[in-house]
Design a protein around this motif. Structure first.
Motif, mmCIF file in Angstrom:
data_model
loop_
_atom_site.group_PDB
_atom_site.id
_atom_site.type_symbol
_atom_site.label_atom_id
_atom_site.label_comp_id
_atom_site.label_asym_id
_atom_site.label_seq_id
_atom_site.Cartn_x
_atom_site.Cartn_y
_atom_site.Cartn_z
ATOM 1 N N UNK A 18 6.872 -1.389 -2.693
ATOM 2 C CA UNK A 18 6.243 -0.662 -3.729
ATOM 3 C C UNK A 18 5.403 0.406 -3.105
ATOM 4 N N UNK A 19 4.725 0.158 -1.869
ATOM 5 C CA UNK A 19 3.984 1.035 -1.016
ATOM 6 C C UNK A 19 5.032 2.271 -0.704
ATOM 7 N N UNK A 20 6.181 1.787 -0.381
ATOM 8 C CA UNK A 20 7.255 2.783 0.069
ATOM 9 C C UNK A 20 7.540 3.851 -1.048
ATOM 10 N N UNK A 21 7.532 3.173 -2.245
ATOM 11 C CA UNK A 21 7.923 3.935 -3.414
ATOM 12 C C UNK A 21 6.765 4.891 -4.066
ATOM 13 N N UNK A 22 5.532 4.637 -3.477
ATOM 14 C CA UNK A 22 4.392 5.266 -3.833
ATOM 15 C C UNK A 22 3.719 4.692 -5.138
ATOM 16 N N UNK A 23 3.950 3.345 -5.283
ATOM 17 C CA UNK A 23 3.212 2.657 -6.341
ATOM 18 C C UNK A 23 2.263 1.742 -5.877
ATOM 19 N N UNK A 24 1.165 1.374 -6.555
ATOM 20 C CA UNK A 24 -0.050 0.698 -6.550
ATOM 21 C C UNK A 24 0.262 -0.556 -7.262
ATOM 22 N N UNK A 25 -0.226 -1.506 -6.864
ATOM 23 C CA UNK A 25 -0.030 -3.137 -7.694
ATOM 24 C C UNK A 25 -1.320 -3.029 -8.546
#
Length: 151
Positions: A117-124
């Motif tokens: 998720x982090x690598x794709x720029x998303x935040x949980x």
């Protein structure tokens, strides 16, 4: 892992909850739900079953970890059973990871999920739970999904 972004709508579900260490007990709870749903005539080729681990086992004592095995339903009016509860899926945007339906693949996916998720720029989005999604059509092809809420 292969990932796509999906808007998951609000939905009603019936579920069985257990407390305890994640693992074999989760599988047993899922099997209990499926047996119950089969008797009620609620399982078919369009069924979607969810596994929802509510707690992070690195910060919650294993005996206090909650796991829901749920089935999306269209009419909860027909449901009445002491072990089965009624709930809702919170709508929103999810990162959906398609994986092989094996214990090893699920374990690997959970290990890599947050980094991916982090690598794709998303935040949980911590206000909604991460869900394992078992759509009957996918399970027949030995696949399942992990749906991580994002913001």
């Amino acid at each position: 892992m292969k990932m796509k972004i999906e808007m998951i709508p609000e939905a009603e579900l019936v579920y069985i909850q257990r407390r305890g260490s994640y693992g074999l007990g989760n599988i047993q709870t899922m099997e209990k739900l499926k047996a119950w749903a089969m008797v009620k005539g609620l399982l078919n080729d369009e069924s979607i079953i969810l596994g929802v681990p509510w707690d992070n086992p690195t910060v919650t004592k294993p005996e206090d970890c909650r796991y829901d095995a749920g089935l999306i339903v269209s009419d909860v009016q027909q449901i009445s059973d002491d072990d089965v509860h009624i709930g809702r899926i919170s709508p929103g945007e999810y990162a959906v990871f398609v994986i092989d339906h094996t214990a090893e693949s699920l374990e690997r996916a959970w290990s890599n999920l947050f980094l991916d998720l982090s690598k794709q720029g998303y935040q949980l989005d911590g206000s909604r739970p991460i869900m394992e999604r078992y759509a009957a059509r996918m399970v027949k092809n030995h696949r399942c999904e992990i749906c991580a809420p994002i913001r």
